[in-house]
Design a protein around this motif. Structure first.
Motif, PDB file in Angstrom:
ATOM      1  N   ILE A 321       0.858  -1.247   0.005  1.00 17.88           N
ATOM      2  CA  ILE A 321       0.113  -0.015   0.159  1.00 17.88           C
ATOM      3  C   ILE A 321       0.956   1.272   0.001  1.00 17.88           C
ATOM      4  N   SER A 322       0.478   2.142  -0.720  1.00 19.23           N
ATOM      5  CA  SER A 322       1.481   3.556  -0.971  1.00 19.23           C
ATOM      6  C   SER A 322       1.519   4.083   0.110  1.00 19.23           C
ATOM      7  N   HIS A 323       2.859   4.628   0.277  1.00 19.83           N
ATOM      8  CA  HIS A 323       3.161   5.672   1.389  1.00 19.83           C
ATOM      9  C   HIS A 323       2.064   6.701   1.320  1.00 19.83           C
ATOM     10  N   ALA A 324       1.713   6.936   0.240  1.00 22.20           N
ATOM     11  CA  ALA A 324       0.973   8.330  -0.136  1.00 22.20           C
ATOM     12  C   ALA A 324      -0.535   8.321   0.586  1.00 22.20           C
ATOM     13  N   ILE A 325      -0.880   7.036   0.977  1.00 28.81           N
ATOM     14  CA  ILE A 325      -2.113   7.088   1.576  1.00 28.81           C
ATOM     15  C   ILE A 325      -2.079   6.069   3.046  1.00 28.81           C
ATOM     16  N   ARG A 326      -1.009   5.820   3.487  1.00 27.51           N
ATOM     17  CA  ARG A 326      -0.578   4.989   4.548  1.00 27.51           C
ATOM     18  C   ARG A 326      -1.292   5.446   5.633  1.00 27.51           C
ATOM     19  N   ASP A 327      -0.994   6.672   6.056  1.00 30.93           N
ATOM     20  CA  ASP A 327      -1.557   6.856   7.363  1.00 30.93           C
ATOM     21  C   ASP A 327      -2.761   7.858   7.374  1.00 30.93           C
ATOM     22  N   THR A 328      -3.823   7.719   6.195  1.00 31.63           N
ATOM     23  CA  THR A 328      -4.921   8.040   6.109  1.00 31.63           C
ATOM     24  C   THR A 328      -6.275   6.839   6.425  1.00 31.63           C
ATOM     25  N   ALA A 329      -7.359   7.494   6.375  1.00 29.07           N
ATOM     26  CA  ALA A 329      -8.444   6.466   6.637  1.00 29.07           C
ATOM     27  C   ALA A 329      -8.749   5.626   5.367  1.00 29.07           C
ATOM     28  N   LEU A 330      -8.369   6.037   4.163  1.00 30.44           N
ATOM     29  CA  LEU A 330      -8.429   5.061   3.111  1.00 30.44           C
ATOM     30  C   LEU A 330      -6.888   4.135   3.119  1.00 30.44           C
ATOM     31  N   GLY A 331      -6.012   4.460   3.805  1.00 25.59           N
ATOM     32  CA  GLY A 331      -4.890   3.658   3.895  1.00 25.59           C
ATOM     33  C   GLY A 331      -5.453   2.486   5.008  1.00 25.59           C
ATOM     34  N   ALA A 332      -5.941   3.054   6.062  1.00 28.35           N
ATOM     35  CA  ALA A 332      -6.313   2.125   6.938  1.00 28.35           C
ATOM     36  C   ALA A 332      -7.312   0.834   6.416  1.00 28.35           C
ATOM     37  N   LEU A 333      -8.192   1.384   5.480  1.00 30.07           N
ATOM     38  CA  LEU A 333      -9.057   0.402   5.067  1.00 30.07           C
ATOM     39  C   LEU A 333      -8.553  -0.526   3.750  1.00 30.07           C
ATOM     40  N   MET A 334      -7.608   0.030   3.167  1.00 31.61           N
ATOM     41  CA  MET A 334      -6.847  -0.571   2.035  1.00 31.61           C
ATOM     42  C   MET A 334      -6.885  -2.249   2.021  1.00 31.61           C
ATOM     43  N   PRO A 335      -6.075  -2.568   3.161  1.00 33.71           N
ATOM     44  CA  PRO A 335      -5.836  -3.994   3.259  1.00 33.71           C
ATOM     45  C   PRO A 335      -7.042  -4.833   3.112  1.00 33.71           C
TER      46      PRO A 335
END
Length: 388
Positions: A321-335
């Motif tokens: 998962i890209s670092h660009a979204i890692r610490d966002t709500a989308l990043g948390a949901l992505m896995p």
């Protein structure tokens, strides 16, 4: 089983120097482990693609030396010693590697093999040795400490139960465990990991999130997207070494005939890649009656089964998962979104089980997510190290 114990007088560890010795080195595990009911030998050409200097991507930048242990002139073990300049650059420590460690149930054999590898990497200026890596951190890693009776899985090494103990006896200590999980692909598992309708990709607040498959006509381009996103995602993680363009090209070479478009999950936000996963079919599903060195008929069977995708299981080898979204709500949901997409693909592909492997034991976020579906690892592999 009665453990054998060697004496210095009947044991020799010699470097591999010629083609005949190299051939023995590559096929030695199946000679050592053939009497173990849980051991399934890999195809010789698979092992050769990892270990042969002319076929392995590692030798385009790294150096290695192979060793074989002989007891009363019979081969009883093997090990590789190597230096990976990419690892040195990222880890910023003079750490040499060992790998391809396989041996009979004899602690002295294992100790002498590790001694030979340690001496070789020390001569290259290294101050620590870590492994097993065959041949680097982007290939097969670790010594099996759980999962001895699990079905064989592509690119997951199998070892007898005694090996990890003998490595510790030789003076190495645990550096890290990597864990693997099996996800059954039935309806029950899909229901357990169902994404709420308002949080599905392409809908609602995620209307700008889309997913696509592998474009077989542009496989090199999609491989490069996968490589860059994987490197971005895992940068800074323990033991991480960037995947090189050469390694990706060799991976495509080895897998192209087995892959289907659905094996590749690319998630994009406004057409920019933000997450990726690659599933590879488990070739062990096809080779039960073929053996490690196929006959012409065996090759024909393997080709037929590959073309018609007669696989029952597969493994996720790359997920990021890209670092660009890692610490966002989308990043948390992505896995969760990526795993849900894998289940969705399971309705098209024949896989009854997908294995997620090489997850660091310290990666609690990923482990907690997976353990909602499957609570216990099916396999654990241990990486060892010691100062020289």
């Amino acid at each position: 089983m009665i453990m054998n114990t060697s004496s210095p007088n009947d044991l020799k560890v010699l470097p591999v120097r010629n083609a005949k010795q190299l051939s023995l080195f590559i096929r030695l595990p199946r000679l050592l482990y053939s009497h173990y009911a849980n051991y399934t030998p890999p195809l010789d050409f698979q092992e050769s693609s990892m270990l042969h200097p002319r076929k392995s991507a590692f030798f385009r930048y790294g150096i290695a030396q192979y060793f074989i242990a002989y007891k009363n002139n019979q081969p009883v073990g093997r090990i590789s010693a190597q230096v990976d300049p990419n690892a040195l650059r990222v880890w910023k420590e003079p750490i040499g590697l060992f790998g391809a460690l396989d041996a009979i149930d004899d602690p002295i054999v294992v100790a002498e093999l590790i001694k030979a590898a340690s001496y070789w990497v020390q001569k290259q200026g290294m101050e620590k040795i870590r492994g097993p890596y065959t041949l680097n951190a982007n290939s097969e890693i670790g010594t099996m400490v759980r999962g001895f009776d699990a079905p064989a899985m592509i690119a997951i090494p199998w070892h007898p139960e005694y090996l990890a103990g003998h490595i510790e006896t030789a003076g190495l200590s645990k550096a890290m465990d990597v864990v693997s999980y099996q996800m059954q692909m039935g309806q029950e598992a899909r229901d357990a990991h169902k994404i709420p309708s308002g949080m599905q990709m392409g809908t609602g607040r995620l209307g700008n999130i889309t997913t696509r498959q592998l474009n077989m006509k542009e496989i090199t381009r999609d491989g490069e997207i996968l490589r860059q996103l994987y490197n971005d995602a895992w940068q800074g993680s323990w033991g991480f070494v960037p995947l090189t363009p050469t390694e990706m090209s060799f991976l495509i070479r080895d897998l192209k005939q087995m892959l289907r478009p659905e094996d590749y999950v690319l998630v994009e936000q406004n057409k920019m890649p933000v997450a990726v996963a690659l599933v590879i079919p488990n070739v062990y599903d096809l080779i039960g009656d073929i053996g490690p060195t196929p006959s012409p008929l065996g090759w024909a069977k393997l080709g037929y089964r590959s073309v018609f995708h007669k696989f029952n299981s597969a493994r996720v080898i790359l997920l990021g998962i890209s670092h660009a979204i890692r610490d966002t709500a989308l990043g948390a949901l992505m896995p969760s979104l990526v795993i849900a997409e894998l289940f969705k693909r399971g309705e098209v592909l024949p896989y009854k089980m997908i294995e997620l492997g090489w997850i660091l034991e310290t990666n609690t976020a990923m482990r907690n997510l997976i353990e909602r579906i499957t609570p216990e690892p099916c396999k654990i592999h241990r990486i060892f190290e010691k100062k020289l």
